[in-house]
Design an enzyme around this catalytic site. Structure first.
Site, PDB file in Angstrom:
ATOM      1  N   TYR A   1      29.493 -20.254  47.480  1.00 57.32           N
ATOM      2  CA  TYR A   1      30.859 -20.222  47.886  1.00 57.32           C
ATOM      3  C   TYR A   1      30.798 -19.775  49.493  1.00 57.32           C
ATOM      4  O   TYR A   1      30.213 -18.677  49.789  1.00 57.32           O
ATOM      5  CB  TYR A   1      32.002 -19.357  47.231  1.00 57.32           C
TER       6      TYR A   1
ATOM      7  N   ASP B   1      28.105 -14.841  39.721  1.00 54.17           N
ATOM      8  CA  ASP B   1      29.547 -15.162  39.878  1.00 54.17           C
ATOM      9  C   ASP B   1      29.732 -15.981  38.843  1.00 54.17           C
ATOM     10  O   ASP B   1      29.299 -17.335  38.751  1.00 54.17           O
ATOM     11  CB  ASP B   1      29.615 -15.840  41.368  1.00 54.17           C
TER      12      ASP B   1
ATOM     13  N   LYS C   1      41.419 -17.833  40.609  1.00 55.31           N
ATOM     14  CA  LYS C   1      40.990 -19.205  40.207  1.00 55.31           C
ATOM     15  C   LYS C   1      41.538 -19.383  38.566  1.00 55.31           C
ATOM     16  O   LYS C   1      42.709 -19.261  38.111  1.00 55.31           O
ATOM     17  CB  LYS C   1      39.638 -19.530  40.193  1.00 55.31           C
TER      18      LYS C   1
ATOM     19  N   ARG D   1      45.971   3.835  43.682  1.00 52.94           N
ATOM     20  CA  ARG D   1      44.524   3.337  44.035  1.00 52.94           C
ATOM     21  C   ARG D   1      43.281   3.476  43.113  1.00 52.94           C
ATOM     22  O   ARG D   1      42.596   2.506  42.949  1.00 52.94           O
ATOM     23  CB  ARG D   1      44.328   4.153  45.517  1.00 52.94           C
TER      24      ARG D   1
END
Length: 381
Positions: free
Chosen positions: A98, A170, A195, A46
């Site tokens: 988005y 972004d 993406k 983690r």
């Protein structure tokens, strides 16, 4: 090292002496300690894992930052960044976002006491009048999703510096291959690694990259504490995908330019939004701040019936959410990516029942145009 080489050899750290060309997948949750109070540098996945660390080092160098964190999704990355802020803070964001970012801001962040003003950041004159004493940051998408608006990053960075605001960008649509916001003055870059970085529509990931060590330390603490780190196998998939990022994006951009110009000549197409068209309002800014235009096109057809026919008639191009993969995908923003945005706001931005978004893949451009030509002609009958 040139960018193309960096994508393949961007982190030369070796974790064993076998000579393996592919980075090992350290599929482990925890690591043994060599002694009391001693560590190999890895304690618990983690917090950090060698496979994920390899990927993060590559992203750091690609974006020319000081640190990168790999998350389980793009939304996990944005959610972690929002933890930098406190109740009462105010953020100014692009108004064409988005849909997932819009949903996070308006259903989670507002609940947590953070307020937002959304504005067309392509017009820099609209930003400063919204700055308040409690404004802490600017959140920019460029090009925006799905209307492809372009923000002058150097210009907005100047505003951020003047008012001591954090600038978050972004960079999903262009990736560091075509655009490097940190070099233009941004403090934080965010990606949906699902993406273009992954590039094969086979895994979900997100990234946060920063150019400031103090900010990186804060984000690392949030990253470790909230626990949305990318798993080892998914990290390996991203490492593999990034190796071909430049050649994929070059082909996608080449195809997109041809398709966008073809769409402009079609009678049933009423508007084409592609940054690489000389007629696009953000064309000159893009030429100045980026080295490419990307592979995303949004276009408006003549009727809702035509839009539905295209979505249901395509075969080679697939009707599916997401973008940036080697396969071409077509999306209906009003129902899919932006379905949670109130209709009035969607319509005001042009996200109507006639707007389609096309993520152009690496197939033969002739086959893609033949597909679009077929479905457009069928709508006439």
């Amino acid at each position: 090292m040139d960018f193309e080489t960096l994508c393949i050899h961007g982190n030369n750290n070796k974790y064993d002496n076998t000579g393996a060309i592919s980075v090992p997948i350290f599929q482990t949750a925890t690591f043994a300690h060599p002694g009391v109070g001693e560590s190999t540098g890895y304690d618990y996945t983690r917090q950090q894992n060698p496979t994920r660390e390899h990927l993060e080092n590559i992203l750091t160098r690609m974006e020319e930052g000081v640190d990168a964190m790999a998350f389980s999704s793009g939304m996990a990355a944005i959610s972690a960044v929002m933890e930098l802020f406190s109740p009462g803070d105010h953020i100014i964001a692009s108004d064409d976002l988005y849909g997932g970012s819009h949903r996070l801001f308006h259903h989670i962040s507002i609940k947590n006491g953070i307020s937002f003003d959304l504005v067309d950041t392509a017009d820099l004159s609209l930003i400063e009048p919204l700055i308040r004493t409690n404004t802490r940051a600017l959140f920019i998408e460029t090009p925006t999703n799905p209307m492809m608006q372009v923000t002058d990053l150097a210009g907005v960075a100047e505003i951020a510096r003047k008012h001591q605001l954090l600038l978050m960008v972004d960079n999903t649509f262009l990736t560091p291959y075509f655009q490097k916001p940190l070099k233009l003055g941004a403090d934080i870059v965010i990606h949906s690694g699902t993406k273009y970085l992954g590039g094969h529509n086979d895994t979900i990931a997100g990234f946060v990259v920063t150019r400031d060590k103090t900010l990186a330390d804060k984000l690392r603490f949030i990253f470790k504490t909230t626990g949305a780190g990318l798993a080892p196998f998914d990290s390996w998939l991203l490492i593999r995908g990034i190796k071909t990022l430049p050649i994929r994006m070059d082909r996608q951009q080449q195809n997109a330019g041809v398709i966008a110009r073809w769409l402009c000549q079609q009678e049933r197409i009423k508007a084409v939004h592609y940054v690489g068209l000389e007629s696009h309002p953000g064309y000159q800014i893009s030429k100045r701040q980026a080295t490419g235009f990307g592979g995303m096109i949004s276009f408006e057809v003549d009727s809702e019936k035509t839009a539905h026919h295209i979505l249901e008639g395509v075969k080679l191009i697939q009707y599916a959410e997401s973008l940036g993969g080697v396969e071409s995908l077509i999306t209906y923003p009003m129902l899919q990516t932006h379905g949670d945005i109130p209709e009035e706001q969607r319509e005001a931005k042009g996200i109507n029942n006639r707007l389609l978004r096309l993520s152009v893949g690496i197939e033969s451009v002739n086959d893609l145009i033949d597909e679009l030509d077929r479905v457009l002609k069928e709508t006439v009958q």
